[in-house]
Motif scaffolding. Structure first.
Motif, PDB file in Angstrom:
ATOM      1  N   GLY A  10      33.912  41.134  54.656  1.00 30.53           N
ATOM      2  CA  GLY A  10      33.665  39.907  54.066  1.00 30.53           C
ATOM      3  C   GLY A  10      35.173  39.262  53.218  1.00 30.53           C
ATOM      4  N   GLU A  11      36.106  40.175  53.087  1.00 28.14           N
ATOM      5  CA  GLU A  11      37.375  39.512  52.704  1.00 28.14           C
ATOM      6  C   GLU A  11      38.082  39.173  53.682  1.00 28.14           C
ATOM      7  OE1 GLU A  11      37.501  42.578  48.669  1.00 28.14           O
ATOM      8  OE2 GLU A  11      38.504  43.093  50.474  1.00 28.14           O
ATOM      9  N   VAL A  12      38.097  39.699  54.885  1.00 25.53           N
ATOM     10  CA  VAL A  12      38.797  39.387  55.838  1.00 25.53           C
ATOM     11  C   VAL A  12      38.090  38.039  56.189  1.00 25.53           C
ATOM     12  CG1 VAL A  12      39.211  39.857  58.535  1.00 25.53           C
ATOM     13  CG2 VAL A  12      39.550  41.456  56.527  1.00 25.53           C
ATOM     14  N   ALA A  13      36.838  37.921  56.403  1.00 23.65           N
ATOM     15  CA  ALA A  13      36.269  36.571  56.806  1.00 23.65           C
ATOM     16  C   ALA A  13      36.279  35.468  55.959  1.00 23.65           C
ATOM     17  CB  ALA A  13      34.549  37.022  57.031  1.00 23.65           C
ATOM     18  N   ALA A  14      36.607  35.699  54.800  1.00 22.64           N
ATOM     19  CA  ALA A  14      36.800  34.518  53.723  1.00 22.64           C
ATOM     20  C   ALA A  14      38.121  34.205  53.819  1.00 22.64           C
ATOM     21  CB  ALA A  14      36.319  34.971  52.448  1.00 22.64           C
ATOM     22  N   LEU A  15      39.021  34.937  54.168  1.00 23.52           N
ATOM     23  CA  LEU A  15      40.605  34.637  54.000  1.00 23.52           C
ATOM     24  C   LEU A  15      40.933  33.174  54.445  1.00 23.52           C
ATOM     25  CD1 LEU A  15      43.412  35.810  53.158  1.00 23.52           C
ATOM     26  CD2 LEU A  15      43.720  36.520  55.406  1.00 23.52           C
ATOM     27  N   ILE A  27      49.002  37.616  49.668  1.00 23.87           N
ATOM     28  CA  ILE A  27      47.709  36.991  49.856  1.00 23.87           C
ATOM     29  C   ILE A  27      46.702  36.877  48.638  1.00 23.87           C
ATOM     30  CG2 ILE A  27      47.956  37.498  52.436  1.00 23.87           C
ATOM     31  CD1 ILE A  27      46.021  39.532  51.921  1.00 23.87           C
ATOM     32  N   THR A  28      45.760  35.888  48.662  1.00 22.46           N
ATOM     33  CA  THR A  28      44.888  35.965  47.683  1.00 22.46           C
ATOM     34  C   THR A  28      43.610  36.296  48.233  1.00 22.46           C
ATOM     35  OG1 THR A  28      45.925  34.236  46.526  1.00 22.46           O
ATOM     36  CG2 THR A  28      43.539  34.537  45.965  1.00 22.46           C
ATOM     37  N   VAL A  29      43.081  37.581  47.877  1.00 28.29           N
ATOM     38  CA  VAL A  29      41.789  38.169  48.407  1.00 28.29           C
ATOM     39  C   VAL A  29      40.715  37.719  47.420  1.00 28.29           C
ATOM     40  CG1 VAL A  29      40.597  40.123  49.083  1.00 28.29           C
ATOM     41  CG2 VAL A  29      42.840  39.821  49.488  1.00 28.29           C
ATOM     42  N   TRP A  30      39.496  37.110  47.915  1.00 31.42           N
ATOM     43  CA  TRP A  30      38.298  36.813  47.251  1.00 31.42           C
ATOM     44  C   TRP A  30      37.329  38.021  47.344  1.00 31.42           C
ATOM     45  CZ3 TRP A  30      38.483  32.574  43.913  1.00 31.42           C
ATOM     46  CH2 TRP A  30      39.516  31.915  44.184  1.00 31.42           C
ATOM     47  N   GLY A  31      37.499  38.806  46.455  1.00 27.03           N
ATOM     48  CA  GLY A  31      36.396  40.010  46.622  1.00 27.03           C
ATOM     49  C   GLY A  31      35.305  40.023  46.004  1.00 27.03           C
ATOM     50  N   LYS A  32      34.529  40.941  45.739  1.00 28.54           N
ATOM     51  CA  LYS A  32      33.072  41.068  45.180  1.00 28.54           C
ATOM     52  C   LYS A  32      33.004  40.239  43.806  1.00 28.54           C
ATOM     53  CE  LYS A  32      31.286  45.035  46.866  1.00 28.54           C
ATOM     54  NZ  LYS A  32      30.682  46.584  46.652  1.00 28.54           N
ATOM     55  N   GLY A 116      48.900  59.498  47.460  1.00 28.70           N
ATOM     56  CA  GLY A 116      48.533  58.662  46.612  1.00 28.70           C
ATOM     57  C   GLY A 116      47.586  59.514  45.565  1.00 28.70           C
ATOM     58  N   SER A 117      47.762  58.872  44.304  1.00 30.34           N
ATOM     59  CA  SER A 117      46.587  59.394  43.241  1.00 30.34           C
ATOM     60  C   SER A 117      45.213  58.636  43.359  1.00 30.34           C
ATOM     61  CB  SER A 117      47.059  59.259  41.862  1.00 30.34           C
ATOM     62  OG  SER A 117      47.137  57.980  41.691  1.00 30.34           O
ATOM     63  N   LEU A 118      44.190  59.077  42.995  1.00 33.51           N
ATOM     64  CA  LEU A 118      42.821  58.420  43.019  1.00 33.51           C
ATOM     65  C   LEU A 118      42.886  57.170  42.118  1.00 33.51           C
ATOM     66  CD1 LEU A 118      40.177  61.252  42.688  1.00 33.51           C
ATOM     67  CD2 LEU A 118      40.804  60.019  44.602  1.00 33.51           C
ATOM     68  N   SER A 119      44.029  57.032  41.196  1.00 38.10           N
ATOM     69  CA  SER A 119      44.154  55.762  40.476  1.00 38.10           C
ATOM     70  C   SER A 119      44.731  54.874  41.493  1.00 38.10           C
ATOM     71  CB  SER A 119      44.943  56.254  39.171  1.00 38.10           C
ATOM     72  OG  SER A 119      45.336  55.087  38.381  1.00 38.10           O
ATOM     73  N   ASP A 120      45.670  55.369  42.057  1.00 37.70           N
ATOM     74  CA  ASP A 120      46.548  54.271  43.089  1.00 37.70           C
ATOM     75  C   ASP A 120      45.476  53.529  44.017  1.00 37.70           C
ATOM     76  OD1 ASP A 120      48.963  54.981  41.819  1.00 37.70           O
ATOM     77  OD2 ASP A 120      49.558  56.660  43.188  1.00 37.70           O
ATOM     78  N   ILE A 121      44.727  54.562  44.582  1.00 33.91           N
ATOM     79  CA  ILE A 121      43.747  54.343  45.645  1.00 33.91           C
ATOM     80  C   ILE A 121      42.958  53.368  45.080  1.00 33.91           C
ATOM     81  CG2 ILE A 121      42.053  54.972  47.009  1.00 33.91           C
ATOM     82  CD1 ILE A 121      43.659  57.767  47.314  1.00 33.91           C
ATOM     83  N   GLY A 122      42.579  53.313  43.908  1.00 31.36           N
ATOM     84  CA  GLY A 122      41.338  52.462  43.229  1.00 31.36           C
ATOM     85  C   GLY A 122      42.137  51.267  42.929  1.00 31.36           C
ATOM     86  N   GLN A 123      43.473  51.038  42.698  1.00 34.81           N
ATOM     87  CA  GLN A 123      44.131  49.982  42.545  1.00 34.81           C
ATOM     88  C   GLN A 123      44.270  49.195  43.788  1.00 34.81           C
ATOM     89  OE1 GLN A 123      47.946  50.462  40.639  1.00 34.81           O
ATOM     90  NE2 GLN A 123      47.839  48.303  40.013  1.00 34.81           N
ATOM     91  N   ALA A 124      44.611  49.852  44.730  1.00 34.46           N
ATOM     92  CA  ALA A 124      44.930  49.307  46.240  1.00 34.46           C
ATOM     93  C   ALA A 124      43.567  48.702  46.740  1.00 34.46           C
ATOM     94  CB  ALA A 124      45.539  50.430  47.147  1.00 34.46           C
ATOM     95  N   LEU A 125      42.397  49.290  46.399  1.00 35.78           N
ATOM     96  CA  LEU A 125      41.229  49.053  46.957  1.00 35.78           C
ATOM     97  C   LEU A 125      40.499  47.911  46.067  1.00 35.78           C
ATOM     98  CD1 LEU A 125      39.816  52.108  48.619  1.00 35.78           C
ATOM     99  CD2 LEU A 125      41.049  50.286  49.873  1.00 35.78           C
ATOM    100  N   ARG A 126      41.167  47.703  44.708  1.00 37.21           N
ATOM    101  CA  ARG A 126      40.496  46.894  43.807  1.00 37.21           C
ATOM    102  C   ARG A 126      39.143  47.147  43.316  1.00 37.21           C
ATOM    103  NH1 ARG A 126      41.422  44.979  48.130  1.00 37.21           N
ATOM    104  NH2 ARG A 126      39.460  43.664  48.369  1.00 37.21           N
ATOM    105  N   HIS A 127      39.166  48.574  42.917  1.00 33.54           N
ATOM    106  CA  HIS A 127      37.733  49.232  42.340  1.00 33.54           C
ATOM    107  C   HIS A 127      37.887  48.847  41.131  1.00 33.54           C
ATOM    108  CE1 HIS A 127      37.167  52.198  45.765  1.00 33.54           C
ATOM    109  NE2 HIS A 127      36.771  51.323  46.222  1.00 33.54           N
ATOM    110  N   VAL A 128      36.539  48.229  40.464  1.00 35.99           N
ATOM    111  CA  VAL A 128      36.468  48.129  38.978  1.00 35.99           C
ATOM    112  C   VAL A 128      36.573  49.104  38.180  1.00 35.99           C
ATOM    113  CG1 VAL A 128      35.136  46.830  37.217  1.00 35.99           C
ATOM    114  CG2 VAL A 128      35.776  45.662  39.684  1.00 35.99           C
TER     115      VAL A 128
END
Length: 156
Positions: A10-15, A27-32, A116-128
């Protein structure tokens, strides 16, 4: 973008074209939840977007989304269309059906294997929440082995 940046379909589709800041390389990503995040745009991804805009995006495209249908009417891709495109590419490559979200998981796994740490991954994937990222811990069996206690009565 699904694998390289870990974006959702959905983020790719909305770009949108206006979501790309070429000068800053972002880039600005419009996420969940209509969440808006700025992310770096790696040069290789930017080059692929430019190639698509120059050679793949129909001149008669409607709207300001980056990715549009390949057949008229040339409107924005839906989330489902991105997923379908990934599945079709997987079949053409001879690896079977691959769903778009699998590429996001593959990006996370690659980051983990790369140190990468789980914290790094969470940040890259923009997990809340960190718990959302915790599912990737199960793919790193060697790191988990160090945390496991020996089974009672057996040699370690």
């Amino acid at each position: 973008m699904l694998f390289r940046l870990g974006l959702r379909a959905g983020e790719v589709a909305a770009l949108g074209l206006d979501d790309i800041d070429w000068r800053l390389g972002e880039i600005t990503v419009w996420g969940k939840g209509n969440r808006r995040d700025r992310m770096p745009l790696p040069a290789d991804v930017g080059e692929k977007i430019v190639a698509y805009l120059r050679n793949g995006r129909p001149a008669a495209a409607q709207g300001r989304t980056v990715f549009v249908r390949a057949q008229a009417p040339y409107r924005a891709l839906s989330t489902g269309a991105v997923t379908t495109a990934v599945a079709s590419a997987g079949r053409r490559a001879g690896i079977g059906v691959v769903h778009a979200h699998r590429l996001r998981h593959s990006a996370a796994t690659a980051m983990l294997r790369g140190g990468g740490s789980l914290s790094d991954i969470g940040q890259a994937l923009r997990h809340v929440r960190p718990l959302t990222t915790a599912i990737y811990a199960k793919v790193d069996t060697e790191a988990l082995r160090a945390l496991a206690r020996p089974w009672p009565g057996e040699a370690a």
